[in-house]
Design an enzyme around this catalytic site. Structure first.
Site, PDB file in Angstrom:
ATOM      1  N   HIS A 138       2.460   1.283  -7.852  1.00 42.36           N
ATOM      2  CA  HIS A 138       3.096   2.436  -7.208  1.00 42.36           C
ATOM      3  C   HIS A 138       2.189   3.107  -6.176  1.00 42.36           C
ATOM      4  CE1 HIS A 138       1.132   4.926 -10.464  1.00 42.36           C
ATOM      5  NE2 HIS A 138       1.008   5.760  -9.457  1.00 42.36           N
ATOM      6  N   ASP A 168       3.198  -2.381 -13.360  1.00 45.44           N
ATOM      7  CA  ASP A 168       2.733  -1.389 -12.393  1.00 45.44           C
ATOM      8  C   ASP A 168       1.290  -1.658 -11.977  1.00 45.44           C
ATOM      9  OD1 ASP A 168       2.891   0.736 -10.660  1.00 45.44           O
ATOM     10  OD2 ASP A 168       2.399   2.255 -12.164  1.00 45.44           O
ATOM     11  N   SER A 245      -4.259   7.780  -9.855  1.00 42.45           N
ATOM     12  CA  SER A 245      -3.576   6.526 -10.174  1.00 42.45           C
ATOM     13  C   SER A 245      -4.335   5.341  -9.594  1.00 42.45           C
ATOM     14  CB  SER A 245      -2.153   6.537  -9.606  1.00 42.45           C
ATOM     15  OG  SER A 245      -1.351   7.463 -10.280  1.00 42.45           O
TER      16      SER A 245
END
Length: 500
Positions: A138, A168, A245
């Site tokens: 992402h 992911d 992230s």
């Protein structure tokens, strides 16, 4: 009087001496003055030995942060947009900003016809000295441009090697060599309560380090790939915020144990609940992407279910732990190896199995064609078997969809003694048991119910789903209905059906 005079003289002398000492202390340099004053006021009452453990912990955190720093990068992305009329975002200016000036600025901004590019920021961790970087899907998904910034300030363009939305994860490559990769640790061995550090670029603040503990393991949140992905999160209270992230979660040896991925928060900021993808799940994905640019996964060909008290009571299981096989696909690895519905998998390759997600993730981490050793509980006895796994493809997964079966909306299983007993039948030797019926499906419309046994179709006894499918397909070609015999409890009934 003479004695009184002596006492007064002594008191005045002591006062003068005190003033003199204070003056001397105040005239000293700041550091020396502090020491002199401290001697008068008293020293810290905290025993130094009580600080030793905290100082050791502080040293450990500092050493880990310094060691992992060269392996952590910031990733800036740009997604190119088309030229559009930008409507502006009201309320984006600070409170108290003059309203007339706000209106003027937004009016000018709305008239611009510039491309509506979108930028983003995330983190990543170097995993090979020749420029491979592991991050979240992402973070880079849909990016037209990638700029990777290193701890020494260098900025270079990166390219996406491959992505895996189902975990992911993504791999980025830069044209540099001699980089310092992070050492891999064991996410399987890390325990709840162990200290960890999260490093990344929250809110654009590069090389930010936060500390916490492992708060939980094997978390499944249903947030990856719309809940259809592979999840086995490490939970931590080390602060993770937007921009973290893709960054590393490391243990006190400075080893990579997870990739920071998500937070659980109502406000969007850190609330003490963060999730990281364990390296046990990430490493096979990383290797597969580097080797082939994509991820190839193995396929068992069985549907899995968690064993809980309700399942134990419903199916009369003789064990309270493991993963139950709810159905198997004909001609697929599980069926070829002899696995049957109702079997409970206890171990795979020597690893204890407690949750269906755990088993699913392990199977998916294997390469197609791999052999795995499975230990199952069948009734009250243990059975060991070898299973050669196939490849997980969209076609293979479609076989699990009841809508794609012989009768849309009905999931069928060939009769076995175990499955027959689960649905209350004795001495069944052939047929197909209807295990589930979807609401408002064609199967429900024609009257099928879970627990029905389709004994025959077109006058032929059934022993496999493929056989039933071929009969229905042939009937549809001839545009003739097929007479289906269905056993329900102790009643046999006739069900006309035209086919698919």
């Amino acid at each position: 009087m003479q004695n009184l005079s002596k006492k007064v003289g002594f008191a005045l002398s002591m006062m003068l001496l005190g003033c003199l000492l204070t003056g001397v202390a105040m005239s000293l340099p700041h550091g020396l003055r502090h020491d002199a004053m401290a001697d008068q006021l008293g020293k810290s009452q905290v025993p130094q030995q009580n600080l030793a453990a905290a100082q050791d912990m502080s040293t450990a955190f500092r050493n880990v942060a310094e060691a992992i720093r060269p392996s952590v990068v910031s990733i800036n992305t740009v997604v190119k947009g088309k030229a559009t009329r930008n409507q502006g975002r009201r309320g984006a200016l600070p409170p108290g900003f003059p309203r007339w000036l706000e209106e003027d600025l937004f009016n000018q901004f709305e008239q611009q016809q510039a491309p509506n590019d979108q930028s983003g920021m995330g983190s990543g961790v170097i995993v090979r000295e020749d420029g491979y970087i592991l991050t979240n899907n992402h973070v880079v998904n849909g990016a037209d441009e990638l700029m990777v910034e290193f701890s020494d300030g260098r900025k270079v363009t990166g390219e996406i090697v491959g992505v895996d939305p189902e975990t992911d994860l993504a791999v980025v490559k830069v044209g540099l060599s001699g980089l310092q990769p992070a050492a891999f640790g064991s996410s399987d061995d890390i325990r709840v309560g162990d200290w960890v550090l999260a490093i990344g670029s929250p809110f654009g603040l590069e090389q930010t380090v936060t500390a916490g503990i492992i708060s939980g393991k094997n978390r499944v949140q249903g947030i990856v790939s719309d809940g259809e992905g592979f999840e086995d999160f490490l939970q931590t209270d080390a602060a993770i915020n937007p921009g973290n992230s893709g960054g590393p979660l490391v243990n006190l040896q400075g080893e990579l144990v997870g990739i920071n991925t998500a937070i659980l928060s109502r406000s969007g900021g850190n609330a003490g609940i963060g999730f990281a993808i364990p390296v046990s799940l990430a490493r096979p994905v990383l290797s597969s992407i580097i080797e082939s640019g994509q991820v190839r996964r193995a396929f068992l060909g069985a549907q899995l279910g968690d064993v809980n008290p309700d399942v134990v009571q419903k199916y009369g299981l003789s064990t309270t732990t493991g993963v139950m096989i709810s159905s198997v696909l004909d001609g697929q690895p599980a069926a070829k190896a002899g696995i049957q519905p109702g079997d409970v998998i206890k171990e795979i390759d020597g690893r204890k199995v407690e949750r269906s997600s755990q088993l699913r993730n392990y199977i998916a981490s294997q390469t197609p064609g791999a052999n795995v050793a499975i230990q199952i509980m069948r009734g009250d006895r243990m059975v060991n078997m070898q299973v050669k796994l196939d490849e997980r493809t969209s076609e293979a997964m479609a076989m699990f969809n009841p809508a794609d079966g012989p009768i849309p909306g009905a999931e069928l299983q060939p009769v076995t003694p175990e499955v027959a007993r689960q649905f209350g039948y004795e001495d069944l030797e052939s047929g197909l048991i209807v295990t589930t019926v979807a609401e408002q499906s064609l199967a429900a419309q024609v009257g099928l119910q879970a627990g029905d046994v389709i004994e025959s179709a077109g006058g032929r006894k059934l022993s496999s789903i493929e056989e039933f499918t071929s009969i229905l397909v042939e009937a549809k070609k001839r545009k003739r209905p097929v007479q289906i015999i269905v056993l329900r409890d102790n009643i046999r009934m006739l069900l006309p059906f035209l086919g698919q």
